[in-house]
Structure formats: structure tokens, C-alpha cells
Write an enzyme that holds these catalytic residues in place. Structure first.
Site, short mmCIF file in Angstrom:
data_model
loop_
_atom_site.label_atom_id
_atom_site.label_comp_id
_atom_site.label_asym_id
_atom_site.label_seq_id
_atom_site.Cartn_x
_atom_site.Cartn_y
_atom_site.Cartn_z
N ASP A 58 0.81 -1.23 0.00
CA ASP A 58 0.00 0.00 0.00
C ASP A 58 0.84 1.27 0.00
O ASP A 58 0.42 2.30 0.52
CB ASP A 58 -0.94 0.05 1.22
CG ASP A 58 -1.76 -1.20 1.36
OD1 ASP A 58 -2.23 -1.69 0.32
OD2 ASP A 58 -1.93 -1.69 2.48
N GLY A 103 0.56 1.63 -7.32
CA GLY A 103 -0.37 1.71 -8.44
C GLY A 103 -0.29 3.05 -9.14
O GLY A 103 -0.21 3.13 -10.37
N GLY A 115 -4.62 -4.52 -3.47
CA GLY A 115 -5.21 -3.63 -4.47
C GLY A 115 -4.38 -2.40 -4.69
O GLY A 115 -3.77 -1.88 -3.77
N HIS A 116 -4.30 -1.99 -5.92
CA HIS A 116 -3.68 -0.71 -6.24
C HIS A 116 -4.79 0.29 -6.48
O HIS A 116 -5.68 0.03 -7.27
CB HIS A 116 -2.88 -0.79 -7.53
CG HIS A 116 -1.72 -1.71 -7.47
ND1 HIS A 116 -0.79 -1.66 -6.47
CD2 HIS A 116 -1.33 -2.70 -8.29
CE1 HIS A 116 0.12 -2.59 -6.70
NE2 HIS A 116 -0.19 -3.24 -7.78
N THR A 143 3.47 -12.71 2.92
CA THR A 143 2.62 -13.32 1.90
C THR A 143 3.31 -14.60 1.41
O THR A 143 4.30 -15.03 2.02
CB THR A 143 2.33 -12.32 0.76
OG1 THR A 143 1.29 -12.85 -0.06
CG2 THR A 143 3.55 -12.01 -0.08
N GLY A 173 -11.18 -2.98 2.67
CA GLY A 173 -11.86 -1.88 3.35
C GLY A 173 -11.50 -1.78 4.82
O GLY A 173 -12.00 -0.94 5.55
N ARG A 174 -10.59 -2.67 5.28
CA ARG A 174 -10.19 -2.66 6.69
C ARG A 174 -9.41 -1.38 6.99
O ARG A 174 -8.62 -0.94 6.16
CB ARG A 174 -9.25 -3.84 7.00
CG ARG A 174 -9.91 -5.18 6.95
CD ARG A 174 -8.97 -6.28 7.42
NE ARG A 174 -7.91 -6.57 6.45
CZ ARG A 174 -7.15 -7.67 6.48
NH1 ARG A 174 -7.31 -8.55 7.44
NH2 ARG A 174 -6.22 -7.87 5.59
N LEU A 225 3.30 12.73 0.59
CA LEU A 225 3.93 13.80 1.36
C LEU A 225 2.88 14.83 1.79
O LEU A 225 2.93 15.36 2.90
CB LEU A 225 5.02 14.49 0.52
CG LEU A 225 5.81 15.56 1.28
CD1 LEU A 225 6.72 14.91 2.32
CD2 LEU A 225 6.62 16.44 0.34
N GLY A 270 -0.08 14.02 -3.85
CA GLY A 270 -1.51 13.94 -4.11
C GLY A 270 -1.78 12.64 -4.84
O GLY A 270 -0.88 12.08 -5.47
P1 GDP Z 1 -0.41 0.24 -3.73
O1 GDP Z 1 -1.00 -1.09 -3.47
O2 GDP Z 1 1.03 0.32 -3.36
O3 GDP Z 1 -0.68 0.72 -5.11
O4 GDP Z 1 -1.12 1.28 -2.74
P2 GDP Z 1 -2.67 1.53 -2.46
O5 GDP Z 1 -3.32 1.98 -3.69
O6 GDP Z 1 -3.27 0.39 -1.74
O7 GDP Z 1 -2.58 2.71 -1.39
C1 GDP Z 1 -2.05 3.92 -1.67
C2 GDP Z 1 -3.07 4.98 -1.35
O8 GDP Z 1 -2.45 6.24 -1.40
C3 GDP Z 1 -4.21 5.07 -2.35
O9 GDP Z 1 -5.37 5.51 -1.69
C4 GDP Z 1 -3.71 6.12 -3.34
O10 GDP Z 1 -4.76 6.75 -4.05
C5 GDP Z 1 -3.05 7.05 -2.41
N1 GDP Z 1 -1.96 7.87 -2.91
C6 GDP Z 1 -0.90 7.53 -3.69
N2 GDP Z 1 -0.03 8.56 -3.76
C7 GDP Z 1 -0.56 9.56 -2.99
C8 GDP Z 1 -0.11 10.85 -2.62
O11 GDP Z 1 0.95 11.30 -2.98
N3 GDP Z 1 -0.93 11.56 -1.79
C9 GDP Z 1 -2.11 11.11 -1.33
N4 GDP Z 1 -2.83 11.88 -0.53
N5 GDP Z 1 -2.55 9.88 -1.64
C10 GDP Z 1 -1.78 9.12 -2.45
#
Ligand code: GDP
Length: 424
Positions: free
Chosen positions: A12, A16, A39-40, A237, A303-304, A333, A415
């Protein structure tokens, strides 16, 4: 040229988003391990998507997306994800599925659920997607490769053998009804037909692509600390999320490997159980959790609520080292803009001793974080495109983390959207 995007921590980290962004400058994106268990989250012009099995290149119509042999292939999950993406208005993605990919069987999912239920308080916090029973069967050599579904005699023989074991477990360990062989053969044959248009020899395809100088991106799932060998075993995992496994699980030659991009958050988050040294609780945790990610820190798959904590430089340095990271993408950041002071874990204290390397799990469980507080910047940094335009304390924060990790931070994400990125 093959670049690999992997997680430096517990998963996480925002891989993604970085993959979606770099997919724009790639010809091929490949998933090389894991399954539909994580999930990404990707936010782009088409909307917000939680991808579990589809490679993150699916939003770029010119990209060929590949499911490599190392993936736990849940055919139904893959096809329904594909349908969902197309229904949302995304041009039909190009998809190739390795004929050598092992197939997730319905009983893997059932056994995962029953085992977690049986373990009760000692459960692994599995996402119940069948991953552990699936990889168990693969290495016990009672799994099925996708290609085997197309040979009726082979399918029947393999399933008869597998069910002789599975049904003993169903009946005597879990006290559940047995699996019906004929119904399972019909089900799997139907799925095999539905996925047939995508099935091919991806190994040959990718080797040719490497020789032709195509730009390939390997996309990892989860992160270093969930690796069965190098992570926090057994809270790991079942397949390796390390870049080193990339060429194996994807089926690309080692000579073509180039950059390894390790993704890490500007703080820590963790889904599932296991030691998590900088974990926060109570109000402090909630304040970070609701601001994290794009919709708060809640699992994309489950959703946890995610466990959250301060940045752990010890774990991340180790995470990047084991990934062989050539550079780092630091995400989220912007989330820290509400803090006057930001603690960063620079070492662990274990039995009164200060330690700066990442220890084995029994010691990690006793580790206490040693923090240094950095000044916050107390403003919103979203929308800033150049590193030099960030507030001074935000720049210092990034530079301090970079020094602690020991790997250059090339991307700073401020963001969730594709374009909210600072390239250094
Ligand atoms: P992944 O499995 O590594 O792709 O990560 P996830 O998607 O599960 O979790 C990353 C979360 O951070 C998601 O809700 C993304 O939309 C969000 N996200 C990624 N980069 C940023 C960022 O720079 N700022 C913010 N606020 N959210 C981000």
C-alpha cells in the site's frame, strides 16, 4: 529495458499510482507475483479504480498488459475486473495471460476462509483470497497451470488427485461438505474457454520484446516486509514481492533488467498482522488515518482500517536494500501538512540496545522506536510541481528521509492523482 516498481514496506505504498504514471512511457506492463489479494488504487481521467489483478497499464491503450507465470491467476476475478474497467469507459485494454500461470481454484478460497476461521485469534489476517493454499499447492505440485485446463484428461486426473486431499480436509478438519468433481470440471472448463483469447506463451513474447528494445515495466504487489524469506515471517505473503523475483515471475531475461523503483510513503501504513514498530493508536492514529491516501487509510481490497505510524527509516532502509532499489518514489507527502512536528524513527531500541539494522522477527517484536522530530510545514502542498517550490521544511523532510534510506528520492508524490508528482 525492464524497470521494476516494488514496495519498500508492508504494501500500500502507492505503487499503483507510480505504475500508472510510468505506464505512459512503457510498451508493456507485467504483473509477476501475488494475486487478487491486494489492491492498487489508481485515480486518473477515467475515475477511481481499485485494481487487484489487472496490471496498472490498462489505462493506456497502447500498453500491452501481461499476467506472468508467477501470478496467482483467479480467472473470474481477472475477467470481472477487465469488464469493470471497460464499463467505466476505459478503451478495451490489451491483455496477455501466461499459459504457465497457475490457476486459483474455488477450493483455495474456501480453504483460506476455513483455515482463518479455525485459527481464530491466531489467524494470519489473510485477505481470504486463497493465496496461501494456492501457493502451497503450487510448491506441493498439486496445482494446475492454465495450459492444463485445455486438456480434458489432464484436468480430470489432476483434479481427482487434488480432491482426494482437499476433500479429506473438508470433511475431517473443517467439517464442511465435500467438493464435487464433475461440477468443478464443468466450472473450470467454462472459465478456461472465457479466458482463452488472452492465453499465450508470454515468455517468448517478452524475450522478443526485450531483444527489440521495448520498454517494459514490472509491477510488484505488497512490499519487502511481506517477502516469505526476507520479511516478517510468518506474517508474510506466499510469493516474493522482491524485484529479484521479477525476472522469474514475469519470465524476462536477467540481462534486460535496469532500474528498480522502490515506493515508500512519507509515513507508515500496514494492513494485516505482525510487528509494526512505529504504530500509532488512538486519536493520533485516527488523525493520520483519515488524512492518508485518497480516502483515508482503508484497505483497497478489504476496506479494513489500515494500521498507521510514523516513517520507519530502519524498515525502509532495509526494504530498499533488499529490493536493490536504484531510486525511491516517496508518496503521500501532502498528507503530513497538518503536523507541527513529525517524528521519524531513526533506530530501534531492543533490550536497552540501540540498533540501526532491521532485525529478525523475534527481536523485531521487542523493538521500540527511537524518534527524532522534524519540523512540519503546516500547509497544503498539493498542486506544487517543482521540488524547490515546496516549503523549506517539506524539502528538509524529504532530504532527511533520503539520507536515512541511503537511496536517491527521484519522485515525490504530493496527491493521489496521476499528475500530482514532483520529479527531482
Ligand atoms: P499500492 O497497493 O502500493 O498501489 O497502494 P494503495 O493503492 O493500496 O494505497 C495507496 C493509497 O495512497 C491510495 O489511496 C492512493 O490513491 C493514495 N496515494 C498515492 N499517492 C498519494 C499521494 O501522494 N498523496 C495522497 N494523498 N494519496 C496518495
Amino acid at each position: 529495458m525492464v524497470r521494476t516498481i516494488v514496495g519498500a514496506n508492508w504494501g500500500d505504498e502507492g505503487k499503483g499510482k507510480i505504475t500508472d504514471m510510468l505506464a505512459g512511457e512503457s510498451d508493456i506492463v507485467v504483473r509477476f507475483q501475488g494475486g487478487a489479494n491486494a489492491g492498487h488504487t489508481i485515480i486518473n481521467d477515467y475515475g477511481r479504480f481499485a485494481l487487484h489483478l489487472l496490471p496498472s497499464g490498462v489505462f493506456n491503450p497502447s500498453v500491452v498488459n501481461v499476467i506472468g507465470p508467477g501470478v496467482a491467476l483467479d480467472i473470474e476475478a481477472l475477467l470481472s475486473e477487465l469488464e469493470g474497467v471497460v464499463q467505466a469507459g476505459v478503451p478495451t485494454p490489451q491483455l496477455l495471460v501466461s499459459e504457465r500461470a497457475q490457476v486459483m481454484m474455488p477450493y483455495h478460497v474456501q480453504l483460506d476462509c476455513y483455515e482463518e476461521e479455525r485459527l481464530g485469534a491466531h489467524s494470519f489476517g489473510s485477505t481470504k483470497s486463497g493465496i496461501a493454499p494456492f501457493y502451497g499447492d503450487k510448491y506441493q505440485k498439486i496445482g494446475l497451470q492454465l495450459c492444463q485446463l485445455y486438456y480434458p484428461d489432464v484436468l480430470r486426473e489432476k483434479l481427482e488427485h487434488a480432491l482426494s486431499i482437499k476433500n479429506a480436509l473438508m470433511e475431517h478438519l473443517y467439517h464442511k461438505p465435500p467438493i464435487d468433481l464433475e461440477a468443478l470440471i464443468t466450472h473450470m472448463t467454462g472459465l478456461a474457454e472465457r479466458i482463452r483469447p488472452y492465453v499465450c506463451d508470454t515468455n517468448r513474447y517478452l524475450h522478443e520484446a526485450c531483444k527489440a528494445g521495448k520498454r517494459i515495466l514490472l509491477e510488484g504487489q505488497l512490499g519487502t516486509l511481506r517477502d516469505p524469506d526476507h520479511g516478517i515471517y510468518p506474517m508474510t505473503t506466499s510469493s516474493s514481492p522482491l524485484a529479484g523475483y521479477g525476472p522469474v515471475g514475469a519470465g524476462v531475461p536477467l540481462w534486460a533488467m535496469s532500474d528498480v523503483i522502490a515506493v515508500t510513503k512519507a509515513y507508515s501504513s500496514c494492513v494485516g498482522s505482525g510487528p509494526f514498530t512505529t504504530e500509532l493508536f488512538g486519536e493520533e492514529a485516527q488523525a493520520l488515518r483519515i488524512r492518508g491516501g485518497d480516502k483515508g487509510e482503508f484497505g483497497a481490497k478489504t476496506g479494513r482500517p489500515r494500521r498507521v505510524g510514523w516513517f520507519d527509516a530502519v524498515a525502509t532502509r532495509y526494504g530498499c536494500m533488499m529490493q536493490g532499489a536504484t531510486y525511491v518514489a516517496l508518496t503521500n507527502l501532502d498528507v503530513l501538512g497538518y503536523l507541527e512536528q513529525i517524528p521519524v524513527c531513526v533506530a530501534y531500541e531492543i533490550d536497552g540496545e540501540r540498533i540501526e539494522h532491521f532485525p529478525v522477527t523475534p527481536l523485531l517484536e521487542r523493538a521500540k522506536p527511537v524518534y527524532e522530530a522534524l519540523p512540519g510545514w503546516m500547509c497544503d502542498t498539493r498542486g506544487i510541481k517543482r521540488f524547490e517550490d515546496l516549503p523549506e521544511n517539506a524539502r528538509r523532510y524529504v532530504e532527511t528521509l533520503e539520507k536515512l534510506i541511503g537511496v536517491p528520492v527521484r519522485f515525490v508524490s504530493n496527491g493521489p492523482r496521476r499528475d500530482e508528482i514532483i520529479v527531482r
